[in-house]
Enzyme design. Structure first.
Site, PDB file in Angstrom:
ATOM      1  N   LYS A  18      -2.290   0.958  -5.429  1.00  0.00           N
ATOM      2  CA  LYS A  18      -2.936   2.149  -6.003  1.00  0.00           C
ATOM      3  C   LYS A  18      -4.456   1.972  -6.095  1.00  0.00           C
ATOM      4  O   LYS A  18      -5.221   2.799  -5.608  1.00  0.00           O
ATOM      5  CB  LYS A  18      -2.380   2.445  -7.416  1.00  0.00           C
ATOM      6  CG  LYS A  18      -0.888   2.684  -7.453  1.00  0.00           C
ATOM      7  CD  LYS A  18      -0.395   2.974  -8.855  1.00  0.00           C
ATOM      8  CE  LYS A  18      -0.445   1.809  -9.816  1.00  0.00           C
ATOM      9  NZ  LYS A  18       0.462   0.690  -9.497  1.00  0.00           N
ATOM     10  N   ARG A  94       2.743   7.760 -16.915  1.00  0.00           N
ATOM     11  CA  ARG A  94       3.758   6.762 -16.599  1.00  0.00           C
ATOM     12  C   ARG A  94       5.045   7.008 -17.364  1.00  0.00           C
ATOM     13  O   ARG A  94       5.957   6.188 -17.298  1.00  0.00           O
ATOM     14  CB  ARG A  94       3.233   5.386 -16.987  1.00  0.00           C
ATOM     15  CG  ARG A  94       2.669   4.626 -15.805  1.00  0.00           C
ATOM     16  CD  ARG A  94       2.213   3.273 -16.306  1.00  0.00           C
ATOM     17  NE  ARG A  94       2.216   2.312 -15.252  1.00  0.00           N
ATOM     18  CZ  ARG A  94       1.101   1.820 -14.717  1.00  0.00           C
ATOM     19  NH1 ARG A  94      -0.069   2.205 -15.117  1.00  0.00           N
ATOM     20  NH2 ARG A  94       1.175   0.922 -13.772  1.00  0.00           N
ATOM     21  N   ARG A 129      -3.539 -11.583  -5.704  1.00  0.00           N
ATOM     22  CA  ARG A 129      -4.645 -10.671  -6.047  1.00  0.00           C
ATOM     23  C   ARG A 129      -5.743 -11.386  -6.841  1.00  0.00           C
ATOM     24  O   ARG A 129      -5.473 -12.190  -7.731  1.00  0.00           O
ATOM     25  CB  ARG A 129      -4.145  -9.497  -6.877  1.00  0.00           C
ATOM     26  CG  ARG A 129      -5.327  -8.693  -7.443  1.00  0.00           C
ATOM     27  CD  ARG A 129      -4.987  -7.366  -7.997  1.00  0.00           C
ATOM     28  NE  ARG A 129      -3.854  -7.416  -8.874  1.00  0.00           N
ATOM     29  CZ  ARG A 129      -3.198  -6.361  -9.292  1.00  0.00           C
ATOM     30  NH1 ARG A 129      -3.566  -5.162  -8.898  1.00  0.00           N
ATOM     31  NH2 ARG A 129      -2.173  -6.480 -10.095  1.00  0.00           N
ATOM     32  N   ARG A 158      -6.052 -11.511 -12.962  1.00  0.00           N
ATOM     33  CA  ARG A 158      -5.662 -10.745 -14.148  1.00  0.00           C
ATOM     34  C   ARG A 158      -4.635 -11.508 -14.974  1.00  0.00           C
ATOM     35  O   ARG A 158      -3.789 -12.187 -14.416  1.00  0.00           O
ATOM     36  CB  ARG A 158      -5.059  -9.410 -13.699  1.00  0.00           C
ATOM     37  CG  ARG A 158      -5.967  -8.238 -14.006  1.00  0.00           C
ATOM     38  CD  ARG A 158      -5.525  -7.002 -13.326  1.00  0.00           C
ATOM     39  NE  ARG A 158      -4.187  -6.559 -13.718  1.00  0.00           N
ATOM     40  CZ  ARG A 158      -3.644  -5.427 -13.280  1.00  0.00           C
ATOM     41  NH1 ARG A 158      -4.318  -4.653 -12.466  1.00  0.00           N
ATOM     42  NH2 ARG A 158      -2.435  -5.071 -13.649  1.00  0.00           N
ATOM     43  N   ARG A 169       6.930  -5.947 -15.426  1.00  0.00           N
ATOM     44  CA  ARG A 169       6.205  -4.691 -15.153  1.00  0.00           C
ATOM     45  C   ARG A 169       7.018  -3.806 -14.214  1.00  0.00           C
ATOM     46  O   ARG A 169       7.047  -2.588 -14.357  1.00  0.00           O
ATOM     47  CB  ARG A 169       4.830  -5.008 -14.536  1.00  0.00           C
ATOM     48  CG  ARG A 169       3.823  -5.508 -15.566  1.00  0.00           C
ATOM     49  CD  ARG A 169       2.724  -6.347 -14.961  1.00  0.00           C
ATOM     50  NE  ARG A 169       1.937  -5.672 -13.970  1.00  0.00           N
ATOM     51  CZ  ARG A 169       1.112  -6.286 -13.118  1.00  0.00           C
ATOM     52  NH1 ARG A 169       0.978  -7.597 -13.162  1.00  0.00           N
ATOM     53  NH2 ARG A 169       0.426  -5.593 -12.240  1.00  0.00           N
TER      54      ARG A 169
END
Ligand code: AP5
Length: 222
Positions: A18, A94, A129, A158, A169
């Protein structure tokens, strides 16, 4: 008169791409990018009470309570740059209640982009990431490595980007996505997010061009 600016929602599992696609969409279409996760991380960085509470939920891969998220997103959506340039909502709504909070304000998207990515790919993307601590730009050690040594030295990970946390998640995502989709059935476009970043963007770009063409036909003043 100028045609009404674009209003886009983008959704998908964690690490479905995203944020990466939003960077490319913003560059081409000049929309205001509003990412619920980024707004929450800004609260955490600022050390606010809301930020502290939000972090407890984010660490468990759970949705942060509406009292915090809804207010943050609503406030950002009501700023003048958003009215003027259009918006790109990333990771919001969400849940059905978040979607309904937008409906109450008569806020609906022209298009709802759903990125569809295989589960093994998601885990690989999360673990690799990294973010540029200076610019916030998204990298991946294998798929989008940093351009220079200087950027490489600034990369950070992160706190919720571990294999264990991404599974939590993902579970939260599966529990909520269907109810959100039910509200936007008429504008959903499913995009294959397993392809390269560029190929995914080409498909999104094609869809947005079609949408703009349709909007300009509907609007005789443009
Ligand atoms: P949020 O920050 O929104 O995280 P997320 O949904 O888990 O999504 P990510 O940001 O992890 O991934 P992305 O899809 O943007 O992928 P990216 O482009 O970075 O939310 C975090 C937390 O905040 C939630 O768990 C929740 O607790 C809370 N929260 C957020 N919104 C909320 C809400 N509305 N209500 C309540 N709580 C909320 O890509 C991932 C990696 O893959 C990158 O390294 C990238 O370089 C790479 N990559 C991307 N595309 C490709 C490609 N096509 N090919 C190869 N690699 C790729």
């Amino acid at each position: 008169a100028k045609p009404e600016p674009l209003k886009i929602m983008i959704a998908g599992a964690p690490a479905s791409g995203k944020g990466s696609q939003c960077e490319m969409i913003v560059k081409k279409y000049g929309l205001v990018h509003i990412a619920a996760g980024d707004l929450l991380r800004a609260e955490i960085a600022a050390g606010t009470e809301n930020g502290k509470l939000a972090k407890e939920y984010m660490e468990k891969g759970m949705l942060v309570p509406n009292e915090i998220v809804v207010a943050l997103v609503k406030e950002r959506l009501q700023q003048p740059d958003v009215q003027q340039n259009g918006w790109l909502l990333d990771g919001y709504p969400r849940s059905l209640s978040q979607a309904k909070a937008l409906e109450d304000l008569c806020i609906r998207p022209d298009i709802f982009i759903l990125l569809d990515v295989n589960e093994e790919t998601l885990v690989e993307r999360v673990v690799g990431r990294r973010l540029d601590s200076l610019t916030g730009k998204i990298y991946h050690l294998k798929y989008s490595p940093p351009e220079t040594e200087e950027i490489a030295a600034r990369l950070v990970q992160r706190f919720d980007d571990t294999e264990e946390k991404v599974k939590l998640r993902l579970k939260t995502h599966h529990q909520n996505i269907e109810s959100v989709l039910s509200l936007y059935e008429d504008v959903i476009v499913k995009v294959n997010g397993n392809l390269s970043k560029e190929d995914v963007f080409n498909e999104i770009d094609r869809q947005l061009n079609m949408l703009l063409e349709m909007k300009s036909k509907e609007d005789p003043s443009s």
